[in-house]
Scaffold this active site. Structure first.
Site, PDB file in Angstrom:
ATOM      1  CE  LYS A   1     -53.486 -42.636  20.148  1.00 30.47           C
ATOM      2  NZ  LYS A   1     -54.389 -42.609  21.715  1.00 30.47           N
TER       3      LYS A   1
ATOM      4  N   GLY B   1     -50.974 -41.146  23.874  1.00 33.34           N
ATOM      5  CA  GLY B   1     -50.673 -40.678  25.983  1.00 33.34           C
ATOM      6  C   GLY B   1     -48.919 -41.672  25.189  1.00 33.34           C
ATOM      7  CB  THR B   2     -48.131 -44.699  24.612  1.00 33.49           C
ATOM      8  OG1 THR B   2     -48.754 -45.012  24.533  1.00 33.49           O
ATOM      9  CG2 THR B   2     -46.824 -45.608  24.224  1.00 33.49           C
TER      10      THR B   2
ATOM     11  CG  HIS C   1     -52.477 -45.075  17.578  1.00 35.88           C
ATOM     12  ND1 HIS C   1     -51.367 -44.541  17.652  1.00 35.88           N
ATOM     13  CD2 HIS C   1     -52.479 -46.050  18.976  1.00 35.88           C
ATOM     14  CE1 HIS C   1     -50.056 -45.071  19.148  1.00 35.88           C
ATOM     15  NE2 HIS C   1     -51.466 -46.033  19.362  1.00 35.88           N
ATOM     16  CG  HIS C   2     -57.542 -46.692  15.955  1.00 38.00           C
ATOM     17  ND1 HIS C   2     -58.743 -46.019  15.858  1.00 38.00           N
ATOM     18  CD2 HIS C   2     -56.637 -46.811  16.941  1.00 38.00           C
ATOM     19  CE1 HIS C   2     -58.892 -45.932  16.786  1.00 38.00           C
ATOM     20  NE2 HIS C   2     -57.789 -46.193  17.361  1.00 38.00           N
TER      21      HIS C   2
ATOM     22  CB  THR D   1     -59.439 -42.229  29.860  1.00 37.61           C
ATOM     23  OG1 THR D   1     -60.148 -43.426  29.816  1.00 37.61           O
ATOM     24  CG2 THR D   1     -59.299 -41.715  28.769  1.00 37.61           C
TER      25      THR D   1
END
Length: 253
Positions: free
Chosen positions: A145, A151-152, A141-142, A86
């Site tokens: 999200k 977080g990356t 991202h999609h 998560t």
């Protein structure tokens, strides 16, 4: 291997379940779940941790930071290894994760792609080699999200900050001012059904390095989570991450 999936009905947990039940890498998996949003409990799926299957080899968490405290209580009380996939944890929640790792094996990562772990390693080497270059990160991202930046993206920025102690994060950019040399720019885009893209630009006066990672299928994250589970099931305790899995030097949180 017997695994318990938290957030069982979520998109990524479903990917893990499908991959596990297909017999990934020839391994046989027995999958259980816990999810507060399930409409009907079954023998294998429960709404609450108090009813969840405890006789498992590992817990894999693709849920929500709001579940973190209940998750950590469950795994520490039952002495279970846990893979936390998560994102969006607060500093307090990260502290609690580190505390749990003093009692049980915890595998924590903002991204379970092998390629992203390699990307972070390359980024750190690049900024060390080009100390005066500007560094900017873009992530896509999609549109479903919840957290931004990803977080990356934050973990990539933290790798840069290790080499630049005075650096600070700028989320997006606006106003009428030039770029500060100590900025690490982080930009988020939410678009359609994009699985995940991260691009790092490191630009000096006369040259620019662009490092990009694109995930084309969510299966890559499910594969990483199952590899992580297998990696920690025989550990006594401690905090582990993709760097440990791949033998790359680095910190996990």
């Amino acid at each position: 291997m017997k695994i318990l999936l938290t957030g069982y009905l979520g998109r990524m947990s479903n990917e893990v379940r499908l991959l596990a039940e297909s017999g990934y890498n020839g391994e046989k998996y027995d999958v259980f779940g816990v999810d507060p949003f399930c409409e009907k409990e079954t023998e294998r799926l429960k709404k609450d941790f108090s009813e969840a299957e405890k006789d498992v080899d590992c817990v894999i968490d693709f849920s929500n930071p709001a579940v973190t405290q209940k998750l950590l209580s469950f795994v520490t009380e039952n002495r279970l290894p846990v893979v936390i996939a998560t994102t969006g944890h607060t500093e307090t929640e990260k502290y609690e994760i580190k505390k749990a790792a003093k009692r049980i094996p915890v595998f924590y990562s903002s991204n379970f792609s092998v390629g992203v772990a390699v990307l972070k390693n390359l980024v750190k080497k690049a900024v060390e080699a080009m100390p005066d270059a500007d560094a900017e990160i873009t992530e896509i991202h999609h549109n479903g999200k919840a957290d931004a930046p990803s977080g990356t993206a934050i973990s990539i920025a933290e790798e840069i900050k290790k080499a630049r102690k005075d650096a600070y994060f700028t989320f997006g950019r606006k106003g009428n001012a030039v770029r500060n040399k100590n900025e690490i720019g982080i930009h988020s885009i939410r678009l359609g059904n994009v699985v995940g893209e991260h691009e790092v630009m490191i630009g000096g006066k006369n040259e620019t390095i662009i490092l990009t990672h694109r995930a084309s299928d969510r299966r890559v994250f499910a594969e990483g989570a199952l590899k992580a589970a297998k990696f920690i099931i025989n550990k006594k305790k401690g905090l582990f991450g993709m760097e440990d899995l791949l033998g790359i030097k680095g910190e996990n949180i």
